[in-house]
Design a protein around this motif. Structure first.
Motif, PDB file in Angstrom:
ATOM      1  N   UNK A  67       5.909  12.270  14.636  1.00 19.35           N
ATOM      2  CA  UNK A  67       6.137  13.650  14.202  1.00 19.35           C
ATOM      3  C   UNK A  67       5.699  13.851  12.757  1.00 19.35           C
ATOM      4  N   UNK A  68       5.271  15.059  12.477  1.00 17.04           N
ATOM      5  CA  UNK A  68       4.880  15.481  11.139  1.00 17.04           C
ATOM      6  C   UNK A  68       6.130  15.797  10.331  1.00 17.04           C
ATOM      7  N   UNK A  69       6.334  15.079   9.248  1.00 19.98           N
ATOM      8  CA  UNK A  69       7.493  15.317   8.395  1.00 19.98           C
ATOM      9  C   UNK A  69       7.023  15.849   7.039  1.00 19.98           C
ATOM     10  N   UNK A  70       6.286  16.955   7.121  1.00 12.00           N
ATOM     11  CA  UNK A  70       5.783  17.600   5.919  1.00 12.00           C
ATOM     12  C   UNK A  70       6.341  18.996   5.786  1.00 12.00           C
ATOM     13  N   UNK A  71       6.333  19.489   4.551  1.00  5.52           N
ATOM     14  CA  UNK A  71       6.766  20.849   4.277  1.00  5.52           C
ATOM     15  C   UNK A  71       5.582  21.707   3.887  1.00  5.52           C
ATOM     16  N   UNK A  72       5.772  22.516   2.860  1.00  5.64           N
ATOM     17  CA  UNK A  72       4.751  23.477   2.486  1.00  5.64           C
ATOM     18  C   UNK A  72       3.404  22.819   2.206  1.00  5.64           C
ATOM     19  N   UNK A  73       3.403  21.656   1.551  1.00  7.40           N
ATOM     20  CA  UNK A  73       2.158  20.957   1.260  1.00  7.40           C
ATOM     21  C   UNK A  73       1.829  19.916   2.330  1.00  7.40           C
ATOM     22  N   UNK A  74       2.841  19.172   2.747  1.00  7.88           N
ATOM     23  CA  UNK A  74       2.601  18.080   3.679  1.00  7.88           C
ATOM     24  C   UNK A  74       2.098  18.529   5.031  1.00  7.88           C
ATOM     25  N   UNK A  75       2.494  19.735   5.475  1.00  7.20           N
ATOM     26  CA  UNK A  75       2.050  20.218   6.784  1.00  7.20           C
ATOM     27  C   UNK A  75       0.534  20.257   6.875  1.00  7.20           C
ATOM     28  N   UNK A  76      -0.131  20.519   5.747  1.00  8.98           N
ATOM     29  CA  UNK A  76      -1.591  20.469   5.713  1.00  8.98           C
ATOM     30  C   UNK A  76      -2.099  19.107   5.242  1.00  8.98           C
ATOM     31  N   UNK A  77      -1.519  18.597   4.153  1.00  8.16           N
ATOM     32  CA  UNK A  77      -2.066  17.406   3.513  1.00  8.16           C
ATOM     33  C   UNK A  77      -2.057  16.186   4.412  1.00  8.16           C
ATOM     34  N   UNK A  78      -1.000  16.015   5.199  1.00 10.80           N
ATOM     35  CA  UNK A  78      -0.870  14.785   5.980  1.00 10.80           C
ATOM     36  C   UNK A  78      -1.955  14.692   7.052  1.00 10.80           C
ATOM     37  N   UNK A 117       0.804  -1.212   0.000  1.00  5.78           N
ATOM     38  CA  UNK A 117       0.000   0.000   0.000  1.00  5.78           C
ATOM     39  C   UNK A 117       0.838   1.263   0.000  1.00  5.78           C
ATOM     40  N   UNK A 118       2.082   1.163  -0.455  1.00  6.61           N
ATOM     41  CA  UNK A 118       3.007   2.300  -0.410  1.00  6.61           C
ATOM     42  C   UNK A 118       3.127   2.905  -1.799  1.00  6.61           C
ATOM     43  N   UNK A 119       3.078   4.224  -1.857  1.00  2.00           N
ATOM     44  CA  UNK A 119       3.272   4.928  -3.117  1.00  2.00           C
ATOM     45  C   UNK A 119       4.619   5.634  -3.081  1.00  2.00           C
ATOM     46  N   UNK A 120       5.372   5.483  -4.162  1.00  2.29           N
ATOM     47  CA  UNK A 120       6.645   6.174  -4.305  1.00  2.29           C
ATOM     48  C   UNK A 120       7.623   5.827  -3.209  1.00  2.29           C
ATOM     49  N   UNK A 121       8.226   6.874  -2.618  1.00  5.99           N
ATOM     50  CA  UNK A 121       9.253   6.650  -1.606  1.00  5.99           C
ATOM     51  C   UNK A 121       8.667   6.345  -0.235  1.00  5.99           C
ATOM     52  N   UNK A 122       7.335   6.328  -0.127  1.00  6.73           N
ATOM     53  CA  UNK A 122       6.695   5.952   1.131  1.00  6.73           C
ATOM     54  C   UNK A 122       6.769   6.998   2.216  1.00  6.73           C
ATOM     55  N   UNK A 123       7.191   8.230   1.877  1.00 10.75           N
ATOM     56  CA  UNK A 123       7.209   9.283   2.886  1.00 10.75           C
ATOM     57  C   UNK A 123       5.782   9.715   3.210  1.00 10.75           C
ATOM     58  N   UNK A 124       5.638  10.408   4.323  1.00  6.08           N
ATOM     59  CA  UNK A 124       4.317  10.885   4.715  1.00  6.08           C
ATOM     60  C   UNK A 124       3.700  11.743   3.614  1.00  6.08           C
ATOM     61  N   UNK A 125       4.487  12.638   3.032  1.00  2.00           N
ATOM     62  CA  UNK A 125       3.948  13.512   1.990  1.00  2.00           C
ATOM     63  C   UNK A 125       3.539  12.730   0.757  1.00  2.00           C
ATOM     64  N   UNK A 126       4.377  11.818   0.296  1.00  3.45           N
ATOM     65  CA  UNK A 126       4.061  11.072  -0.924  1.00  3.45           C
ATOM     66  C   UNK A 126       2.765  10.284  -0.763  1.00  3.45           C
ATOM     67  N   UNK A 127       2.580   9.652   0.387  1.00  3.47           N
ATOM     68  CA  UNK A 127       1.354   8.889   0.619  1.00  3.47           C
ATOM     69  C   UNK A 127       0.141   9.812   0.690  1.00  3.47           C
ATOM     70  N   UNK A 128       0.259  10.908   1.429  1.00  3.10           N
ATOM     71  CA  UNK A 128      -0.873  11.824   1.559  1.00  3.10           C
ATOM     72  C   UNK A 128      -1.214  12.466   0.219  1.00  3.10           C
ATOM     73  N   UNK A 129      -0.203  12.877  -0.532  1.00  2.00           N
ATOM     74  CA  UNK A 129      -0.443  13.513  -1.821  1.00  2.00           C
ATOM     75  C   UNK A 129      -1.085  12.538  -2.806  1.00  2.00           C
ATOM     76  N   UNK A 130      -0.638  11.300  -2.807  1.00  2.00           N
ATOM     77  CA  UNK A 130      -1.201  10.309  -3.721  1.00  2.00           C
ATOM     78  C   UNK A 130      -2.674  10.041  -3.395  1.00  2.00           C
ATOM     79  N   UNK A 131      -3.008  10.026  -2.104  1.00  2.00           N
ATOM     80  CA  UNK A 131      -4.407   9.811  -1.718  1.00  2.00           C
ATOM     81  C   UNK A 131      -5.253  11.015  -2.115  1.00  2.00           C
ATOM     82  N   UNK A 132      -4.804  12.213  -1.765  1.00  2.00           N
ATOM     83  CA  UNK A 132      -5.603  13.405  -2.032  1.00  2.00           C
ATOM     84  C   UNK A 132      -5.718  13.711  -3.514  1.00  2.00           C
TER      85      UNK A 132
END
Length: 764
Positions: free
Chosen positions: A592-603, A553-568
């Protein structure tokens, strides 16, 4: 609208036939044009022969203007007009001057500053471009009680001279010499015989648009909470909060003595200013005293981003009576309110609002303090919903989306990274023509604007432009790759690895295709809707084949942002499995939240949407680095650019998370693509005693508040008359969701991990 007037003709930048962009024009002009240093004063006396019915003024002064009628300020707005790409659109303001005009002699007086129109040559380039010397457009229509109409326009009968502002630059500051101010010049009867006549000058554009965007105003005044004496001449004033603001000082001294003002977001341990976040901006104001009585002054054509102000007196016998900091930003009407009993989460909400407002200056900007202050599209689209849930942003975003459309490449259809922005970025090595993650601002904000406000013009105004942009994306799509230059900017993962995953651009493109399909369906364009749906399906197939691990169930590099972005973005086929993978990634990061400009909200957003508010709340309230509570523990009063507190100290991009507080804890959401736009779906975080929020809608105010009372949670829901809302009880409730009409509803639920409803709702 009439003529433009200024100092002399010919001082207007023009595109050259063989110039590739305005930067090339600037390069050719360097050292060859006269950049205005001082403000310009203009005045016009006239007579109203009989009784007045009304007077309507249409005015624009470039770069900034302020004006007086018969010695009184014409309005309390500042830094007008709102910034635009002045060769493509100029915004003018409209005022009802009836209360200020009268039968007999009258006087209109205007002062012009440089603003974004006439920057200093040192800043020409990607930050600013020189359009020309300051100029005034003025059209006053007077109607007398007998129906007679009189017109006062901008012409060569106006008188002009340079003003008391000796230097003004948005980045570097303002110098004001009170001895250069002609006393009484804003009042009728002043002797202007030695002033020169104004010249008719070129219009920057014929596209004049009435400004409907809320103006920038001073919205509050801060008093210093501490004053630190460095030596006999220097004192540092601490205003307690970091804001976009400007100072007001009251001083007394001798003629020609000076007050120097410097600004910073932080101070060093020795209490001197830490100016590093200003970057190369000088950020320095100077006031030269007239001498004699008390003198009160504030700069007119700049703003600064600061908490700390250093005042340096040129002489020890200057007395400083009072120093204030005047907050300023777009004067937006508050429409949302949020409160919770968790003090640090409530502090986060207030920090986000302070940051958001500091970055709303007629257009959204990235930060208010350094040599930038630019409307980056990525920063703006990730925080747009936070703006909508807290303020009335309709006209603000209608205006800014038009700026994006005007900046669209005429031939190819791509959007720039910044809008308004006359500079084309081929000269910047780290930019391509466009970037899919930042350029997604127009479809994303148009979609969010329609969903929140139900205003179809968010779709109709932007659809044709969006089509051209998506045509460009389809032509440049290389299999499953579309260029994204920034990605999840400033996330701990990207900061560590230094690379943007290759699928980020395609994920944004997929999301935009789905938005375009919904727009086309709304507009009855079946062929377009089918095309975008099929294009999205084909892209999704390629992305899943290349980047999706079906078993894990992992998309791309499996980071929090990649998974959240792929779902959204609508790519993931098995969302529960992907959410499990996301939770594992969060657990691996110690919660911990490991998001940046997009991930801070998306995750946290995707966790809440997909039934895991508990994990979203854990991210928002995590202790230690990286996290919001870590920033609060460092004493931040605004959100910084980096999770470690570095970079800009007042940067809006992490503030997109605020909308989740409304939807998850407050339980309120609005989406006009749903049959019932209003939805109430409360969740009660463990350890939180109470929360409440409200939203002002076109139908009235909807509010939801809850409080723990012993072993129960009491909830009160108020729906405005004539409005329906979908109520979804907390998870585990036996009662099905209900459609509620206007009224007050009271519920009591058993407290616990899975709440059970103990009493039916009552309308009354």
């Amino acid at each position: 609208m009439g003529n433009w007037i200024g100092i002399c003709r010919g001082e207007l930048n023009r595109w050259l036939p063989d110039a590739e962009d305005i930067d090339e024009v600037n390069l050719r002009n360097q050292g060859k044009v006269r950049v205005q240093q001082r403000s310009i004063l203009l005045r016009k006396e006239f007579t109203i022969p009989r009784a007045l019915k009304n007077g309507l003024l249409r005015i624009c002064g470039l770069g900034f203007y302020r004006f007086w009628i018969n010695g009184k300020p014409g309005d309390d707005r500042v830094l007008a007009p709102i910034k635009s790409d002045y060769f493509k659109k100029v915004l003018y303001d409209v005022y009802d001057l009836s209360p200020l005009l009268g039968e007999g002699p009258n006087i209109c007086a205007v002062e012009l500053g440089n603003g974004w129109f006439c920057p200093q040559e040192k800043w020409w380039g990607w930050r600013m471009s020189w359009y020309g010397s300051p100029r005034l457009l003025f059209d006053l229509e007077i109607t007398l009680t007998d129906g007679t109409k009189l017109g006062i326009g901008a012409d060569e009968t106006w008188k002009l001279r340079e003003g008391p502002v000796l230097f003004n630059c948005l980045y570097d500051g303002e110098t004001y010499d009170a001895n250069e101010e002609p006393l009484g010049w804003t009042e009728a009867g002043y002797d202007d015989a030695l002033w020169q006549h104004a010249a008719l000058v070129e219009a920057p554009t014929e596209n004049l648009v009435e400004n409907k965007t809320p103006p920038i105003r001073v919205t509050g005044v801060l008093e210093p909470i501490n004053i630190f004496r460095l030596d006999e001449l220097r004192q540092v004033y601490d205003f307690g909060e970091n804001w976009a603001a400007r100072p007001e000082i009251t001083v007394r001294g001798k003629r020609g003595q000076k007050i120097l003002l410097n600004f910073a977001e932080y101070i060093h341990d020795d209490l001197t200013l830490d100016r590093r976040t200003n970057d190369d901006a000088v950020v320095e104001d100077t006031y030269i005293l007239r001498g004699g009585d008390w003198e009160t002054w504030e700069p007119a054509f700049v703003w600064h981003g600061y908490r700390y102000l250093l005042i340096t007196r040129s002489h020890a016998d200057i007395t400083v009576l009072e120093v204030k900091s005047k907050k300023l930003h777009s004067d937006l009407t508050p429409t949302g309110q949020f409160y919770c009993s968790n003090p640090r989460l409530q502090a986060l909400h207030e920090i986000i609002l302070r940051t958001q407002l500091s970055c709303l200056m007629g257009i959204p900007i990235d930060c208010p303090q350094r040599d930038e202050r630019l409307p980056w599209l990525g920063d703006a689209h990730v925080t747009a919903e936070t703006g909508m849930y807290n303020f009335d942003m309709r006209e603000f975003y209608h205006n800014w989306l038009q700026d994006i459309r005007l900046g669209q490449h005429r031939r190819d259809g791509w959007y720039q990274h910044i809008a308004p922005w006359p500079y084309f970025q081929q000269r910047m090595a780290f930019f391509k023509e466009t970037t899919a993650d930042w350029s997604a601002a127009l479809p994303i904000i148009a979609d969010q604007g329609y969903r929140f406000y139900g205003d179809p013009s968010f779709i109709t105004d932007n659809y044709d432009s969006l089509k051209r942009y998506l045509d460009y994306c389809e032509k440049t799509l290389d299999g499953d790759f579309l260029f994204a230059s920034f990605g999840d900017w400033k996330s701990p993962d990207i900061e560590k690895d230094g690379e943007v995953p290759p699928y980020v651009g395609a994920l944004f493109f997929h999301k935009n295709l789905l938005i375009a399909a919904s727009f086309a369906e709304f507009l009855g364009k079946a062929d377009d809707a089918r095309h975008y749906t099929e294009t999205a399906a084909a892209l999704k197939k390629r992305l899943l084949e290349k980047y999706y691990d079906t078993a894990a169930g992992i998309f791309g590099d499996g980071t929090q942002f990649s998974l959240a972005m792929a779902i959204l973005s609508g790519v993931i086929p098995d969302i529960p499995q992907a959410i499990d993978a996301l939770v594992r990634a969060i657990d691996a990061a110690g919660g911990h939240l490991r998001g940046g400009i997009f991930g801070a909200k998306m995750i946290p957003e995707v966790l809440h949407r997909c039934g895991r508010p508990d994990v979203a709340y854990r991210l928002l309230t995590a202790e230690g680095y990286p996290g919001f509570f870590d920033l609060i523990s460092r004493g931040r009063t605004t959100l910084p650019e980096l999770w470690d507190g570095g970079g800009s100290g007042n940067h809006g991009m992490f503030g997109g998370v605020d909308v989740i507080l409304y939807r998850m804890i407050g339980g309120l959401s609005i989406d006009h693509s749903r049959k019932i736009p209003l939805r109430v779906q409360p969740w009660f975080p463990p350890g939180m005693e109470e929360a409440r929020c409200s939203l002002d809608t076109s139908g009235g105010r909807i509010s939801c508040g809850w409080r723990r009372q012993g072993a129960e949670v009491a909830l009160v829901l108020e729906i405005p008359p004539g409005t329906e809302a979908e109520f979804i009880p907390p998870a585990g409730e036996e009662t099905a969701p209900a459609i509620l009409s206007g009224g007050v509803y009271r519920y009591r639920f058993k407290d616990g991990p899975v709440s059970k409803k103990t009493a039916g709702g009552t309308n009354g």
